[in-house]
Each structure stands twice: as structure tokens, then as C-alpha cells.
Design an enzyme around this catalytic site. Structure first.
Site: not given
Lengths: 456, 456
Positions: B228, B230, B236-237, B379, B382, B430
Site C-alpha cells: 500500500r 500512501e 500522521r503518516h 481518523e 478504517s 495514532r
């Protein structure tokens, strides 16, 4: 909501049956439309494990897989399976079921998931082939919720057959590649269910024990600049494995840590024997083995003692040679014979066979403050006092020909005061395999990875 | 064993002192030789947190770091730190300590680890700067066990200073890169100690809750053929994060799963507020924030309701647009204002913004059976009902332009019957960040990895 209306997964047989006339039960069976969370019906689904004599004569709804089906005249016997539990169900022509409904039930592909409404009935003779031995389900309605393809790549009954029974009776067993290629099915067997429930138990007992001892769980990066290369083409290596690692500062002697680790293992063994007896017995049915034995406190042998035992048994080894896999196993047998334990610590490995960060033994420059732990003669943990002095660490790295630039961050981490510490890494798959007396670590890894396997 | 003999880490100052004549205390201090597990002395080391009035007038041994030292005439005050606890120690010229010994103590590099023998003495006035406020240690012996380099890349007191206080009083604070470059030191601050103890608590509460609900812990492979991608250049990543994932079969509606996940989060919040109050307060000292608020049961909003709230606040957005980060935050504020909660579920995302394996909503083809969960407007999870039908899955993959060959193993796993199921992935870093009201996920990852950072 399951219903008997035509399904988007159109199937020849069900349609044909449903179109037939004079079927008084036609609303009572069929293939449901896909569950897409259309509704929130008020229906309670009873767990298969709860289908006991206490529920006799109750009408219940159950969701389960069709494990087997066997039609016999005007009736059809199904075995319905849910995780590690199963129950017999009967569809018989009568008030609730028509001939067509019995035929429908008999033709449902194995491994399909069904919703069944039925009456729980006490049986006169125990049903030996099911976990729910005292009752069966008299089916009044049956709907397919998820249809399996008709041809299964492996049969679950074959997949749990003991090797010996297969050979004696000429019946099929399933080879490992077929299992792993179709792992999602293989994971449904009673043996796999037991293996991975017990493995979850190991993780839980490991953390429970250590949290109670005051440890803190940490998450370390997996993306690092130095990787470890090992030959993964063996029965006990994977290219990816789960490590349960412990690191602990000690006061004066690394045995403080070694003993905590050994005690943690003992707590795991005890917990498994107390809480997972059913799972152990389930696995033993297919893979018979002696119960796992251990001592309290754990037996500790020094490397030189092990060498003496091996030499007495005829093995030729130098003082600084590492143990080969066959010699590890032989040693396991010798230790079991002499001390009656399947778990022991081998302490004081030769410095030459350990990584550069291993603390040398201050009394014997050829030895080190390091240890392995063994279950049934195979290594499940490697550990040591780590060098906490950056100067000595640098010396040892140079001695091993290691590029200092590559381990700079590691050495630097000791420049601002570090307590003496030791630790060890436990291989989760190996502990599971050896506790249960299995023979390949791929049996205890859910989706194993090795040089030849990247899927599923 | 610590001893006053010359050390292998030769240091100018100590040697000079030790060589001096007429030092009646010369055996009572010094730099110990490296602890290599030479002996197993019979000495008990008392934990700093156990230095309380109950131990008054006892002679104890303590191992701790020199947090600060301050010489003042014939005496030297030290603050000794051990994990999140610290105590004041006094070395004063007298029967036990010579002038030289006081000077030695005053010159020990900060962050060095020492073994100290001392008498626990009750103090008349509480020591506000230490966690052990009612006693101090009157030192009789002091040996350096591990010497830190003299120049620290960051000062621990600077590293816990609130940003605002630093600005007002013109005092130093430590920027994030300096912290992360020297993470082994930064992890020693009271704030870091609290953050990672609380994070360990999240993991523990997560598993404890789910094991009690009957879940089984599994280990999935990290080596897979589809990754994945991103954008990881945000607050926040990370390129690597810890995912706490839940998957669960449900009966008829994915809300069964969504509600279990939300309840698991609530159990975590409650557990943290019950068991980690000290840690929360410690972090709040440096990073003040409002206590975390949540409702029971958890507030659920539908995406269209959120859109209406945002539009009312002046935001222009299409029905099928995804939420931008600023809009997520704004929504968090609006929800907090209206419902007084920092935690809520946003349900029924537009199908267009979710991955191919998300189950479409059967009642509205533009919606999906999917949800995110938010803490303080960001968030943290998910989730969705996953498509369990291989035919629909194939259709959706093709619609997304995905190469079917690459996801063959995934699609195949549904060919032999699969129950409807849903799940979600929780970002551990998070949850830790947002529960504590911190502002960067790098603060809650022990050794964070991002496109610019691969070490330490």
C-alpha cells in the site's frame, strides 16, 4: 435476510427444484441472496457448541458449514461444522420437509455455509463422530448463505487422518504443498483450529506473564538497514517468523535474566497444559506424541557438559564447534534420558559461534555469557548478555569484520550510559510446533513464507 | 562487582582524585570495572520508587542514573533517576565522604549509571522536584557502573519543558529531529516514559478485551506481493506503523462488527483512564490538553449527515468527495460542540473513495458498508464489510482497474464458502497520539520510519 427467492448466484440444481410444482416446502429452503447487510433481523443464531441436552426440544437457528452430507432414502444426514465444533442434522420427508427439500439438502456442496432452523432432539445413542454427541438437529428450514465450489482441492477428513492410519488402511492423506496452496481450507480442520488457538494462547500467556512481572511491551521497527540471512530451506526455518523478544536490565549477573526467561517459558507450558487440554488432545489424535515434560526450576547445562555427553555417545566435536542440527537432537535425547525433561537451557556457548554483540565470559576468553533454550531437542530461543560498552562493542565488531558505519546507530546508543542487560528471542512457530510434537514449522505458521512460497 | 580499582574506561579526573594522598574515603567511590557477570553478589538493589518513609533510616543500595548534580561547598546534591522515578541524594563531607569523594560525585557525567549505598532519611520539607518527595538518600558509597559521554546531545530537562514555558521564559526546548536523532536519550524523559507505558497499556487492553470476547489472536505475513502506498510526509503518516486489526464474521449486518470494534475502543479508553492516570498527567505537564471524552454507546453519524454539518459551516463538498484532513478536523470540532464527544463513528462512506473489496450498500449504489472512526477529529480506524463473494469481488476489482493476477490468492480464498464478515485496522501510534492530545505521530512511535528517516 436469507430467503428462498432466486439467487444472484444462479445454480442449475436449486432452480430446477424450486421451479418444480406441488412442492409444499418450497419456502423452507433455497439459496439466499448475498448478505449485504440489507436488514437487521431479530433472529438469534445459536452456537454449535451450545447445542446440548439443555436445549432439547427447542427450535433454534444455527449457521454452520456443511461438513458432510449423506442421503438415504427419504432422509439426509448432514454434519454441520462451526469452527472446532460439529453436530448432526437430519432432513427427513415429513410435515416440514418435502422430497425436493431433502434432495436440495443432499446436494449442497460441502463447505458451503447454511442457515438452518431445526428442533434440538436428544439422541438415544451418542454420536461418536461429532463434538455434540447427545443431540441432533431436526431441520425445518435450510438456506445456503455462501455456496462453496463443488470440487474441493482437499477433503477435510483426509486432512486430519493420521499418517499411519492412511498407510495401514490405504486411505488418503493430504501432502503439505496441497495444504499450503489451499491454506484457507486447511485452516478449517480440527487440527489446524487447535494449533492456532493454542498459538494464540502462547502469545497471551507470554504477555500475561511478563506484564505481571512488570515488563513493558514495545514495538520495534521492522524496516532496518541490516538484515539477517539464514538458510530457510529446512523444516524449521521460514523467511518470516514471529519473534517474541525479551530484553531486561540486570543487576550483576545475566543469569537473573536467563532465569526470568526460563520461568516465562515454564508459565507458558503450565498455562497451555491447564487451559488448552482439548486442543492438545485434538492435535494428538492426528499427530500422536508424548506430553511435554519440564522441570522447575529449569535444567541448566553448560556447553562443556553437553560436549562431554555427546562425546560419550561417540560424537567427535571440537570445544569451539557449534552444534549441528542432528547433534542438537541427539543431545535432546540424551538429556531426556538422563533428566526426564523436554526443556532445558544450554549455557556458556563458545564465543566464536555467537554474534559480535555477545558479552565474552570474563573468566574464559573462549566462552561467552550466552545461552540457547531447547524444546524436544530443538532450539527455540537464543539469548545472551549484550555488550553495553561502546568501546568493547567496537572491538568485537571489528574482530568480526563488520563495517562500523552500518552499525553506527547501534553502537552510538550505548554512548550515554547503558545498564548491563540480557535478553533473548523466542520463535513462536517453533514453540508451537515443539510443544505439540509436530514436525514442520510450516504447520504452525498460518501463511508461511519460505524461499519457494510467497502466497497465499 | 563494582569496586574502586582503576577502570578500563580510564578517565582523567577520577584517576587524579584516586591518586591523591590522605583520602580516607578512597575505597568508597570510583569507577567500577564493566559488569560482565563476574559474580553473583548477595546485594539487594532497592527500586527508586520504593524509597519512601517506610524505609527511613535503613541503609540501602540503589542503582540509578545521575539526572543532575549540583556541588555547593562541602556537599553535592544529586538527583538520581530510575525510569519514571527520581530521588534526591546528598554526598556531604563527613565520616563517610571525603572532600575528594564529594568532588568525584559532583563530576560524574550526567546520565551515567551509578550504584549508591546510602541511608534513607526523612526530609522536613517535601522535595517538589522529585517523585520521591518525603525522603533523601545520604550517600556512603558511590560507584559509576556505566559512564556517559560528557557532552549530551540534548538535556532531559529541556526535553520535557512545555513549548509555552520555553517561549515565555526564553528557555531551551528540544526540536523533533534532535529528539529522534538521539531517541535513546529522548526515551528517558518522564514524558516518553509515560507515552510508551501508556502505549503498552493500549496493546494490553486491546487484546484483553478481545480475548474476553472470544477472539483468537493470529499472526499474518508481512511479506506480501501487494503493498500500500500512501504519502508519508505528514504529521500522521509513517512508512511503518503498528496495526491492531480485527476481523469478525457477522450474522446479518456489519454493524454487529462495527459496534464490537467501537466497544473495544471504549474499553481501551476506560482502561487507560483507570490504570494510567499518572502517565496521562505526566504527559499533560508538557503537553496540556483536555481529558479525552467519549460516549457509551459510541456516537454514529452517517457520511451524509457529516456533509450537511460541514456545508452548514460553509464547506463546499460533493456527495462523493472524500474528507480532506482540514475538513476531518473541522468536523471533529463540530461534532465535539454538538455531541460533546472526542470519539465517534462515521458510517456509510461513498463507495467511490473506498478500496475495491468494500461491500457496496445494497440500498444506495453510491454508498458503501464502510466506516471510519475518529479521535479528536483524526481518523484512527478504517473498516468495512468486506466482499465475501468471489464474483462480486472480481467485478469490483476490474472496475478499479486492478490486475486480477496480482490478487488471485485473495479472490481464491473466497471460492470455498466464506461467511459475511467485517473488520477494521487501528493505528496504534495514532490512538496513543490522539488520546494524549499530542500533535505528531513520531512522538508515539519508538523508532519512527518515514521517507527521510531509517535510523536509529
Amino acid at each position: 435476510m436469507p430467503s428462498a427467492s432466486a439467487s444472484r448466484k444462479s445454480q442449475e440444481k436449486p432452480r430446477e427444484i424450486m421451479d418444480a410444482a406441488e412442492d409444499y416446502a418450497k419456502e423452507r429452503y433455497g439459496i439466499s441472496s448475498m448478505i449485504q447487510s440489507q436488514e437487521k433481523p431479530d433472529r438469534v443464531l445459536v452456537r454449535v457448541r451450545d447445542l446440548t441436552i439443555q436445549k432439547a426440544d427447542e427450535v433454534v437457528w444455527v449457521r454452520a458449514r456443511v461438513h458432510t452430507s449423506r442421503a438415504k432414502g427419504k432422509q439426509c444426514f448432514l454434519v454441520l461444522r462451526q469452527q472446532q465444533f460439529n453436530v448432526q442434522a437430519l432432513v427427513a420427508v415429513g410435515d416440514h420437509a418435502s422430497k425436493q427439500m431433502v434432495k436440495f439438502a443432499a446436494n449442497i456442496n460441502k463447505e458451503s455455509i447454511v442457515d438452518v432452523e431445526g428442533v434440538v432432539r436428544k439422541v438415544n445413542q451418542k454420536i461418536g463422530s461429532c463434538t455434540q454427541q447427545d443431540v441432533e438437529l431436526h431441520v425445518q428450514k435450510i438456506y445456503v448463505i455462501s455456496l462453496a465450489e463443488p470440487r474441493l482441492p482437499l477433503q477435510l477428513d483426509d486432512a486430519v487422518r493420521p499418517e499411519a492410519e492412511g498407510e495401514e488402511e490405504g486411505r488418503a492423506t493430504v501432502n503439505q504443498d496441497t495444504r499450503l496452496d489451499n491454506r484457507v481450507i486447511d485452516l478449517r480442520t480440527s487440527t489446524s483450529q487447535a494449533v492456532f488457538r493454542l498459538q494464540s494462547g502462547i502469545c497471551h500467556l507470554f504477555r500475561e506473564t511478563l506484564i505481571n512481572k512488570g515488563f513493558v511491551e514495545i514495538q520495534t521497527p521492522k524496516i532496518i538497514s541490516v538484515f539477517r540471512a539464514e538458510d530457510s530451506n529446512t523444516h524449521r526455518h521460514l523467511t518470516e517468523f514471529v519473534g517474541l523478544d525479551i530484553e531486561m536490565a540486570f543487576n550483576y549477573h545475566y543469569h537473573e535474566v536467563m532465569e526470568e526467561i526460563a520461568d516465562t517459558m515454564v508459565q507458558i507450558f503450565k498455562g497451555l497444559q491447564e487451559r488448552f487440554q482439548t486442543e492438545i488432545q485434538t492435535v494428538n489424535k492426528q499427530f500422536p506424541c508424548e506430553p511435554f515434560k519440564f522441570l522447575e526450576p529449569t535444567l541448566r547445562l553448560e556447553y562443556c557438559e553437553a560436549l562431554a555427553m555427546l562425546r560419550e555417545a561417540g560424537v567427535e566435536m571440537g570445544d569451539e564447534d557449534d552444534l549441528s542440527t542432528p547433534n542438537e537432537k541427539l543431545l535432546g535425547h540424551l538429556v531426556k534420558e538422563k533428566y526426564d525433561t523436554d526443556f532445558y537451557i544450554l549455557d556458556k556457548y563458545p564465543l566464536a559461534v555467537r554474534p559480535f554483540y555477545t558479552m565474552p565470559d570474563p573468566r574464559n576468553p573462549k566462552q561467552s555469557n550466552s545461552y540457547d533454550m531447547f524444546m524436544r531437542g530443538e532450539e527455540i530461543l537464543s539469548g545472551a548478555q549484550r555488550i553495553h560498552d561502546p568501546q568493547l562493542l567496537t572491538e568485537r565488531a571489528l574482530h568480526h569484520g563488520i563495517d562500523l558505519e552500518k552499525i553506527k546507530a547501534y553502537i552510538d546508543s550505548f554512548r550515554f550510559g547503558a545498564p548491563p542487560h540480557a535478553g533473548g528471542g523466542i520463535g513462536l512457530e517453533r514453540v508451537t510446533m515443539l510443544f505439540l510434537g509436530l514436525h514442520n514449522v510450516r504447520q504452525t505458521s498460518m501463511f508461511p513464507r519460505d524461499p519457494k512460497r510467497l502466497t497465499p
